[in-house]
Design an enzyme around this catalytic site. Structure first.
Site, PDB file in Angstrom:
ATOM      1  N   ASP A  10       0.842  -1.202   0.000  1.00  0.00           N
ATOM      2  CA  ASP A  10       0.000   0.000   0.000  1.00  0.00           C
ATOM      3  C   ASP A  10       0.873   1.247   0.000  1.00  0.00           C
ATOM      4  O   ASP A  10       0.916   2.013   0.973  1.00  0.00           O
ATOM      5  CB  ASP A  10      -0.954  -0.028   1.196  1.00  0.00           C
ATOM      6  CG  ASP A  10      -1.956  -1.166   1.105  1.00  0.00           C
ATOM      7  OD1 ASP A  10      -2.327  -1.525  -0.030  1.00  0.00           O
ATOM      8  OD2 ASP A  10      -2.353  -1.701   2.146  1.00  0.00           O
ATOM      9  N   LEU A  60      -9.030  -4.527  -6.013  1.00  0.00           N
ATOM     10  CA  LEU A  60      -9.770  -3.321  -6.394  1.00  0.00           C
ATOM     11  C   LEU A  60     -11.219  -3.339  -5.907  1.00  0.00           C
ATOM     12  O   LEU A  60     -11.940  -2.360  -6.066  1.00  0.00           O
ATOM     13  CB  LEU A  60      -9.727  -3.130  -7.921  1.00  0.00           C
ATOM     14  CG  LEU A  60      -8.322  -2.983  -8.516  1.00  0.00           C
ATOM     15  CD1 LEU A  60      -8.425  -2.754 -10.030  1.00  0.00           C
ATOM     16  CD2 LEU A  60      -7.552  -1.842  -7.867  1.00  0.00           C
ATOM     17  N   ASP A  64     -20.130  -2.649  -8.971  1.00  0.00           N
ATOM     18  CA  ASP A  64     -20.819  -1.812  -9.954  1.00  0.00           C
ATOM     19  C   ASP A  64     -21.867  -2.677 -10.640  1.00  0.00           C
ATOM     20  O   ASP A  64     -22.070  -3.834 -10.263  1.00  0.00           O
ATOM     21  CB  ASP A  64     -19.811  -1.228 -10.960  1.00  0.00           C
ATOM     22  CG  ASP A  64     -20.235   0.143 -11.484  1.00  0.00           C
ATOM     23  OD1 ASP A  64     -21.434   0.285 -11.846  1.00  0.00           O
ATOM     24  OD2 ASP A  64     -19.405   1.047 -11.527  1.00  0.00           O
ATOM     25  N   ILE A  65     -22.520  -2.142 -11.647  1.00  0.00           N
ATOM     26  CA  ILE A  65     -23.505  -2.943 -12.363  1.00  0.00           C
ATOM     27  C   ILE A  65     -22.792  -4.083 -13.092  1.00  0.00           C
ATOM     28  O   ILE A  65     -21.610  -3.962 -13.447  1.00  0.00           O
ATOM     29  CB  ILE A  65     -24.337  -2.090 -13.333  1.00  0.00           C
ATOM     30  CG1 ILE A  65     -23.448  -1.501 -14.436  1.00  0.00           C
ATOM     31  CG2 ILE A  65     -25.093  -1.003 -12.581  1.00  0.00           C
ATOM     32  CD1 ILE A  65     -24.245  -0.811 -15.542  1.00  0.00           C
ATOM     33  N   ASN A  67     -22.622  -5.361 -16.108  1.00  0.00           N
ATOM     34  CA  ASN A  67     -21.972  -5.140 -17.395  1.00  0.00           C
ATOM     35  C   ASN A  67     -20.654  -4.379 -17.238  1.00  0.00           C
ATOM     36  O   ASN A  67     -19.649  -4.699 -17.889  1.00  0.00           O
ATOM     37  CB  ASN A  67     -22.907  -4.377 -18.333  1.00  0.00           C
ATOM     38  CG  ASN A  67     -22.371  -4.322 -19.755  1.00  0.00           C
ATOM     39  OD1 ASN A  67     -22.027  -5.351 -20.337  1.00  0.00           O
ATOM     40  ND2 ASN A  67     -22.299  -3.130 -20.315  1.00  0.00           N
ATOM     41  N   THR A  68     -20.643  -3.380 -16.369  1.00  0.00           N
ATOM     42  CA  THR A  68     -19.421  -2.609 -16.135  1.00  0.00           C
ATOM     43  C   THR A  68     -18.339  -3.482 -15.526  1.00  0.00           C
ATOM     44  O   THR A  68     -17.168  -3.431 -15.927  1.00  0.00           O
ATOM     45  CB  THR A  68     -19.720  -1.417 -15.209  1.00  0.00           C
ATOM     46  OG1 THR A  68     -20.638  -0.541 -15.871  1.00  0.00           O
ATOM     47  CG2 THR A  68     -18.451  -0.646 -14.861  1.00  0.00           C
ATOM     48  N   THR A 115     -12.448  -5.410   7.299  1.00  0.00           N
ATOM     49  CA  THR A 115     -12.024  -5.673   8.672  1.00  0.00           C
ATOM     50  C   THR A 115     -12.096  -4.437   9.551  1.00  0.00           C
ATOM     51  O   THR A 115     -11.949  -4.528  10.773  1.00  0.00           O
ATOM     52  CB  THR A 115     -10.597  -6.252   8.702  1.00  0.00           C
ATOM     53  OG1 THR A 115      -9.731  -5.420   7.930  1.00  0.00           O
ATOM     54  CG2 THR A 115     -10.578  -7.665   8.140  1.00  0.00           C
ATOM     55  N   GLN A 189      -7.886  -1.170  12.310  1.00  0.00           N
ATOM     56  CA  GLN A 189      -8.606  -2.424  12.133  1.00  0.00           C
ATOM     57  C   GLN A 189      -9.412  -2.749  13.387  1.00  0.00           C
ATOM     58  O   GLN A 189      -8.996  -2.438  14.504  1.00  0.00           O
ATOM     59  CB  GLN A 189      -7.610  -3.563  11.856  1.00  0.00           C
ATOM     60  CG  GLN A 189      -6.671  -3.310  10.700  1.00  0.00           C
ATOM     61  CD  GLN A 189      -7.301  -3.562   9.341  1.00  0.00           C
ATOM     62  OE1 GLN A 189      -8.491  -3.839   9.247  1.00  0.00           O
ATOM     63  NE2 GLN A 189      -6.515  -3.466   8.297  1.00  0.00           N
ATOM     64  N   GLY A 209       0.006  -5.904   5.908  1.00  0.00           N
ATOM     65  CA  GLY A 209       0.514  -4.638   5.405  1.00  0.00           C
ATOM     66  C   GLY A 209       1.507  -3.990   6.336  1.00  0.00           C
ATOM     67  O   GLY A 209       2.691  -4.315   6.339  1.00  0.00           O
TER      68      GLY A 209
END
Length: 231
Positions: A10, A60, A64-65, A67-68, A115, A189, A209
């Site tokens: 990150d 990521l 979303d919908i 199709n996207t 978390t 966290q 991380g």
């Protein structure tokens, strides 16, 4: 399913990321590329780290919908990542569309609840009246129905999820962030545990991380994680 430690890279830039990875001279750890780094550097950072010999979890959390998400997964499929994810909150149809777009070119998993989310947030902000465990279990069931390979959850739910799917002979992995050493800070966290405890709870992969990336000796911290979780 083999277990592994995934380092959450990150960082905000390519330079910082590669300088960090250069410290690992005798091992190529599995790494997570999340939104901070991906949005700063774009897909080329994925290609470069992959070319260096690292396995990559592209985190990521698409939501979303259908199709996207399907079209976005087609783009990710071309990057050669080993694992990527969506958010289970998008529903079964969205997750199925993600599977279609990815075309089996990586392990696809779904986020259940972050978390950093606690019971108060779940009820009073998200207006979900079910308990944390009930919500996460239903998201995991939906994920399996959609054909995905597993979920991102806290290690505290890993045992519950594995128990459910083992009874039905369904292969299903858990990828668990929220890992801290016993002598580390919790940071932001809420639902966390140690590498050793995550191993006991059945986590397949742990994502670590700051306990590694901000350690005085990141390589030693990584090896400590491996020793506690795998060895």
């Amino acid at each position: 399913m083999g277990k592994d430690v995934i380092i959450a890279c990150d960082f905000g830039s390519k330079q910082a990321t590669l300088e960090f990875l250069d410290k690992f001279t005798d091992v190529k750890p599995f790494v997570k590329i999340g939104m901070e780094l991906y949005f700063a550097e774009g897909p080329d950072i994925v290609r470069e780290i992959k070319a260096r010999g690292h396995k990559i979890f592209l985190d990521l959390k698409m939501h979303d919908i259908p199709n996207t998400v399907k079209k976005a997964m087609r783009s990710i499929a071309s990057l050669g990542v080993d694992m990527t994810n969506v958010h289970a909150g998008g529903g079964i149809a969205m997750m199925q569309a993600a599977m279609e777009g990815l075309e089996g070119k990586a392990i696809l998993i779904a986020v259940t609840q972050l978390t950093s989310t606690n019971a108060d947030t779940l009820k009073n902000e998200l207006l979900i009246d079910k308990s944390m465990n009930e919500t996460i279990m239903q998201y995991a069931i939906n994920t399996s129905k959609a054909g995905l390979g597993g979920v991102v959850c806290s290690p505290l739910e890993s045992e519950m999820i594995h128990s459910h799917f083992a009874k039905n002979n369904i292969p299903f992995i858990t990828v668990t962030p929220g890992i801290r050493f016993a002598d580390s800070s919790k940071d932001d966290q809420s639902r966390i545990t140690t590498p050793a405890k995550a191993k006991e709870m059945g986590s397949d992969y742990i994502v670590v991380g700051r306990p590694i990336t901000q350690a005085e000796d990141p390589v030693a911290a990584y090896k400590r994680c491996v020793a506690e979780f795998i060895d």
